[in-house]
Design an enzyme around this catalytic site. Structure first.
Site, short mmCIF file in Angstrom:
data_model
loop_
_atom_site.label_atom_id
_atom_site.label_comp_id
_atom_site.label_asym_id
_atom_site.label_seq_id
_atom_site.Cartn_x
_atom_site.Cartn_y
_atom_site.Cartn_z
N GLY A 194 0.82 -1.22 0.00
CA GLY A 194 0.00 0.00 0.00
C GLY A 194 0.85 1.26 0.00
CG ASN A 195 -0.44 4.74 -1.46
OD1 ASN A 195 -1.10 5.56 -0.85
ND2 ASN A 195 -0.90 4.09 -2.53
NE ARG A 196 3.87 8.42 4.88
CZ ARG A 196 4.67 9.45 4.64
NH1 ARG A 196 5.75 9.29 3.92
NH2 ARG A 196 4.38 10.64 5.11
CB SER A 197 -2.74 8.23 -0.11
OG SER A 197 -3.83 9.08 -0.29
#
Ligand code: CTP
Length: 388
Positions: A194-197
């Site tokens: 995933g990513n930090r958004s």
């Protein structure tokens, strides 16, 4: 109903600002009067609070809350100069610096002070920055001189406020598609890439578009913040979900705001069970996902306005974003520098540059709600240019 901040500076015309507050309240707006110490020499703060139907100290920092419009009336020569220079030494000038939205000033001063090149240069600076002016008008001044320096009448100021605020509801009847959050690409039944958004920026855009009368569909990828109540919500946890739903909803949309951080790669072989720990290395092959904006660019656009976002790091970011504008056939790209810890990912604030085909605009650091308003101002302008 809009939230209007009325900044009152020192001058005999301060009493006319009472009438403006009364008219704005009667028109159904939420009005927050803000007085400089100079203004309080002419009219008591209590008078304004009574007219605005607000209680003293009800909100500790009312001037720092998001507002649709800031009106400075009367605006003295001194305050005009401070606004041009960006000084913040009282409630009104602090408010002006913190406010990223529409601003209307109603200058009032002796005609010679208005005509002075210094004042004229200050007015020019403010106009170039997008500040709207009402007056000053010609007439007799309080000191018995004649010339240009009188404050515009409250009814005229109300009319100008209405025109400016109307411009902000120009999305009524338009369909707006917003993507928000960060996609998660499964590795197995419990793990993901995933990513930090957090989704804050996209959620702020969806809320702002709905407030302006747009019919909003929000494609939500693992939001870390609550979605606005007045939008159609579609969960799109993975890049594949987001691709499918974007391509399905975009043909009916007038405006697409692609704020989601879509994974560029996903595990090529996701396991349906949970991979047990066995001490061995776990090598994962990542395959590219579809670039949703590029796929969208291949559909007939039919006057639709498409806004992309670019998460860039360090210098050269704007140039890379300009390339993306071309490659992804965008009308506008919102660039933010994700290498900074104080804005962008995970942060309630952002600082962006809006790059269009014919102009660029830097939006100073501000809460994401205000950044969203600036993005929509630009997107609506493009939409109106194209669809009337
Ligand atoms: N985007 C998309 N589909 C993807 C990846 C990104 O539609 N698979 C969109 C994002 O929603 C954003 C824009 O493309 O509006 C830019 O995303 P970004 O990750 O900054 O740029 P990339 O084009 O992916 O390029 P790079 O990662 O190499 O900078």
């Amino acid at each position: 109903m809009a939230r209007v901040l009325v900044g009152v500076t020192g001058g005999i015309a301060a009493y006319k600002a009472c009438e403006l507050v009364r008219l704005l309240v009667r028109a159904g707006h939420e009005v927050v009067p803000l007085l400089t110490p100079g203004a309080e020499r002419f009219v008591a703060a209590e008078t304004f609070r009574a007219l605005a139907r607000s209680r003293a100290g009800a909100e500790p920092f009312p001037h720092l809350e998001r507002a649709d419009l800031l009106v400075v009336a009367p605006c003295s020569a001194n305050t005009l100069a401070k606004l041009a220079a960006g000084l913040a030494d009282n409630l009104v000038t602090e408010t002006a610096l913190a406010h990223a939205g529409l601003t209307l000033v109603a200058p009032t001063m002796n005609p010679r002070m208005w005509a002075h090149p210094a004042t004229q240069a200050n007015a020019r600076v403010l106009r170039e920055r997008g500040v709207e002016f009402a007056g000053p008008e010609e007439g007799d001044t309080a000191e018995g001189e004649r010339g240009v320096g009188r404050m515009a009448e409250p009814e005229e100021l109300l009319r100008r406020c209405a025109l400016l605020l109307e411009g902000r509801t120009r999305l009524s009847g338009r369909r707006v598609l917003v993507t928000a959050g960060g996609t998660r690409e499964p590795l197995d039944a419990v793990r993901f890439v995933g990513n930090r958004s957090s989704g804050r920026m996209g959620v702020a855009l969806a809320a702002e578009a709905a407030r302006r009368g747009g019919r909003v569909t929000l494609l939500a990828a693992n939001l870390q913040v609550p979605a606005p109540a007045d939008v159609e919500l579609v969960e799109t946890p993975t890049a594949a979900d987001l691709e499918r739903e974007t391509l399905a909803h975009a043909p009916a949309a007038d405006l697409v705001l692609m704020a989601a951080a879509v994974a560029d790669y996903r595990p090529a072989h996701a396991r349906s069970d949970k991979r047990p720990k066995d001490g061995a290395a776990w090598t994962v092959e990542l395959e590219p996902t579809t670039d949703v904006l590029r796929a969208l660019a291949e559909q007939p656009a039919d006057g639709r306005v498409t806004v992309g976002f670019a998460a860039e790091t360090g210098p050269g970011g704007a140039a890379r974003a300009r390339e993306k504008l071309e490659q992804k056939a965008l009308d506008l790209i919102v660039v933010n520098d994700v290498s900074r810890a104080d804005v962008g990912f995970d942060s309630p604030e952002n600082e962006v540059v809006l790059i269009g085909r014919d102009r660029e605009r830097a939006v100073a650091r501000a809460p994401k709600e205000q950044i969203a308003a600036a993005v929509l101002d630009e997107a609506v302008r493009l939409l109106e240019e194209r669809r009337g």
